[in-house]
Design a protein around this motif. Structure first.
Motif, mmCIF file in Angstrom:
data_model
loop_
_atom_site.group_PDB
_atom_site.id
_atom_site.type_symbol
_atom_site.label_atom_id
_atom_site.label_comp_id
_atom_site.label_asym_id
_atom_site.label_seq_id
_atom_site.Cartn_x
_atom_site.Cartn_y
_atom_site.Cartn_z
ATOM 1 N N MET A 1 0.851 -1.130 0.075
ATOM 2 C CA MET A 1 -0.004 -0.030 0.055
ATOM 3 C C MET A 1 0.759 1.257 -0.034
ATOM 4 N N ASN A 2 0.805 1.935 -0.959
ATOM 5 C CA ASN A 2 1.486 3.083 -1.057
ATOM 6 C C ASN A 2 1.045 4.372 -0.112
ATOM 7 N N SER A 3 1.778 5.409 0.070
ATOM 8 C CA SER A 3 1.672 6.479 1.198
ATOM 9 C C SER A 3 0.355 7.134 1.108
ATOM 10 N N THR A 4 -0.015 7.271 -0.323
ATOM 11 C CA THR A 4 -1.439 8.152 -0.557
ATOM 12 C C THR A 4 -2.352 7.263 -0.047
ATOM 13 N N GLU A 5 -2.575 5.943 -0.381
ATOM 14 C CA GLU A 5 -3.546 4.823 0.093
ATOM 15 C C GLU A 5 -3.477 4.892 1.475
ATOM 16 N N SER A 6 -2.311 4.946 2.034
ATOM 17 C CA SER A 6 -2.276 4.758 3.397
ATOM 18 C C SER A 6 -2.708 5.891 4.567
ATOM 19 N N THR A 7 -2.628 7.160 3.796
ATOM 20 C CA THR A 7 -2.980 8.235 4.173
ATOM 21 C C THR A 7 -4.603 8.400 4.222
ATOM 22 N N LYS A 8 -5.135 7.860 3.024
ATOM 23 C CA LYS A 8 -6.784 8.032 2.772
ATOM 24 C C LYS A 8 -7.343 7.168 3.660
ATOM 25 N N TYR A 9 -6.473 5.858 3.987
ATOM 26 C CA TYR A 9 -7.136 4.818 4.877
ATOM 27 C C TYR A 9 -7.071 5.387 6.171
ATOM 28 N N ARG A 10 -6.018 5.975 6.589
ATOM 29 C CA ARG A 10 -5.993 6.341 8.041
ATOM 30 C C ARG A 10 -7.132 7.717 8.067
ATOM 31 N N LYS A 11 -7.194 8.610 7.226
ATOM 32 C CA LYS A 11 -8.157 9.774 7.332
ATOM 33 C C LYS A 11 -9.444 9.062 7.242
ATOM 34 N N THR A 12 -9.647 8.070 6.469
ATOM 35 C CA THR A 12 -11.202 7.317 6.564
ATOM 36 C C THR A 12 -11.433 6.763 8.074
ATOM 37 N N LEU A 13 -10.273 6.258 8.543
ATOM 38 C CA LEU A 13 -10.648 5.654 9.900
ATOM 39 C C LEU A 13 -10.939 6.716 10.862
ATOM 40 N N GLU A 14 -10.216 7.961 10.611
ATOM 41 C CA GLU A 14 -10.326 8.900 11.830
ATOM 42 C C GLU A 14 -11.521 9.726 11.886
ATOM 43 N N GLU A 15 -12.062 9.622 10.260
ATOM 44 C CA GLU A 15 -13.559 10.249 10.138
ATOM 45 C C GLU A 15 -14.502 9.252 10.776
ATOM 46 N N GLY B 1 -14.117 7.959 13.691
ATOM 47 C CA GLY B 1 -14.344 8.189 14.998
ATOM 48 C C GLY B 1 -12.877 7.415 15.784
ATOM 49 N N VAL B 2 -12.221 6.822 14.977
ATOM 50 C CA VAL B 2 -10.900 6.225 15.514
ATOM 51 C C VAL B 2 -10.021 7.213 15.884
ATOM 52 N N ALA B 3 -9.042 7.020 16.870
ATOM 53 C CA ALA B 3 -8.282 7.787 17.561
ATOM 54 C C ALA B 3 -7.285 7.778 16.269
ATOM 55 N N PRO B 4 -6.524 9.009 16.288
ATOM 56 C CA PRO B 4 -5.413 9.359 15.137
ATOM 57 C C PRO B 4 -4.242 8.265 15.330
ATOM 58 N N ALA B 5 -3.899 7.941 16.490
ATOM 59 C CA ALA B 5 -2.833 7.274 16.713
ATOM 60 C C ALA B 5 -3.221 5.777 16.500
ATOM 61 N N GLN B 6 -4.063 5.149 16.664
ATOM 62 C CA GLN B 6 -4.942 4.056 16.517
ATOM 63 C C GLN B 6 -5.254 4.014 14.948
ATOM 64 N N ALA B 7 -5.615 4.955 14.158
ATOM 65 C CA ALA B 7 -5.883 4.902 12.847
ATOM 66 C C ALA B 7 -4.309 4.893 12.047
ATOM 67 N N GLN B 8 -3.508 5.353 12.450
ATOM 68 C CA GLN B 8 -1.974 5.331 12.155
ATOM 69 C C GLN B 8 -1.523 3.952 12.171
#
Length: 90
Positions: free
Chosen positions: A1-15, A17-24
């Motif tokens: 998974m490239n960094s763009t997809e990883s960032t999108k996935y992390r942002k989706t998790l954060e949106e 309701g997942v905590a930012p550290a957990q989403a990362q």
């Protein structure tokens, strides 16, 4: 998974309701799993090489069977001819 997809996935998790550290951590873990799976996938070159090898083995096996049946058929034919000559009325 490239960094763009990883960032999108992390942002989706954060949106969601997942905590930012957990989403990362989730994004990093998923990235590692996907990288491992990508390494295990068969490539076109590997598939072609595998098919070529199987075809060679098949040809060799086919020739062995053909030779075996040729010898068996010849043996049966010679035996039959000898039996006919031996038991033919004189």
């Amino acid at each position: 998974m490239n960094s763009t997809e990883s960032t999108k996935y992390r942002k989706t998790l954060e949106e969601g309701g997942v905590a930012p550290a957990q989403a990362q951590v989730h994004a990093d873990a998923l990235g590692e799993v996907l990288e491992h799976l990508t390494e295990q996938l068969a490539t076109k070159e590997w598939v072609r090489a595998e098919i070529k090898m199987q075809l060679k083995e098949f040809k060799v096996e086919m020739l062995m069977w053909m030779f075996t049946f040729f010898v068996a058929q010849t043996t049966i034919t010679i035996g039959t001819v000898i039996a006919i000559i031996r038991y033919m009325p004189r």
